[in-house]
Design an enzyme around this catalytic site. Structure first.
Site, short mmCIF file in Angstrom:
data_model
loop_
_atom_site.label_atom_id
_atom_site.label_comp_id
_atom_site.label_asym_id
_atom_site.label_seq_id
_atom_site.Cartn_x
_atom_site.Cartn_y
_atom_site.Cartn_z
N GLY A 1 0.78 -1.28 0.00
CA GLY A 1 0.11 0.02 0.09
C GLY A 1 0.74 1.27 -0.16
CG HIS A 2 4.20 3.64 1.82
ND1 HIS A 2 5.35 4.39 1.53
CD2 HIS A 2 3.62 5.01 2.50
CE1 HIS A 2 5.64 5.33 1.99
NE2 HIS A 2 4.32 5.90 2.63
CG PHE A 3 2.72 5.34 -2.37
CD1 PHE A 3 1.75 5.75 -1.64
CD2 PHE A 3 4.01 5.83 -2.02
CE1 PHE A 3 1.70 6.77 -0.70
CE2 PHE A 3 4.14 6.96 -0.91
CZ PHE A 3 2.91 7.39 -0.41
#
Length: 151
Positions: free
Chosen positions: A53-55
């Site tokens: 999720g990052h990123f």
């Protein structure tokens, strides 16, 4: 276990830090001198859970985790310098100041963590930390950790 007293392998790091996967962010100590400095390494793998999720599509190691890696290196230096904690004592990460991020850290990078002891007073120690990739500064900050008895 290593016979070189200036390096620490993961087994020795696990004896000093309470952190475990996925939050252990120091893979090996390359060099240290009690009460002075410590150099450690964090190998950054695409398999780190936060990269989902990052990123998505542009994975970047979170800045707050770079600071945490430096704080863990600081904790190792504090433990090696002051010795084992007495029963009921803990080291706490107490403060961070002047944090600056200079470049992104990405999968495949090897982050070198350099922490330097500045001073200690009444159980509170001040350190200076730098995280580098390929000799280039990724992050720098001043940190404090406190040695306290549990309440």
């Amino acid at each position: 276990m290593t016979t070189d007293t200036h390096t620490l392998h993961i087994e020795e790091i696990l004896e000093l830090l309470p952190h475990r996967f996925p939050f252990l962010l120091v893979d090996r100590v390359l060099d240290f001198e009690k009460g002075k400095f410590l150099r450690a390494v964090k190998n950054v793998s695409f398999n780190e859970p936060f990269f989902q999720g990052h990123f998505p599509g542009k994975p970047i190691f979170p800045g707050v985790l770079i600071l945490e890696a430096m704080a863990q290196a600081t904790g190792i230096l504090a433990f090696k310098s002051a010795g084992k904690l007495a029963p009921g004592e803990l080291y706490y990460f107490a403060a961070i100041d002047e944090a600056r991020f200079k470049r992104p850290v990405q999968p495949g990078d090897q982050m070198i963590l350099e922490v330097e002891f500045i001073k200690e007073r009444r159980g509170v120690a001040r350190f200076k930390g730098v995280a580098k990739v390929d000799g280039e500064v990724a992050c720098e900050a001043s940190m404090m950790c406190a040695r306290r008895r549990e309440a």
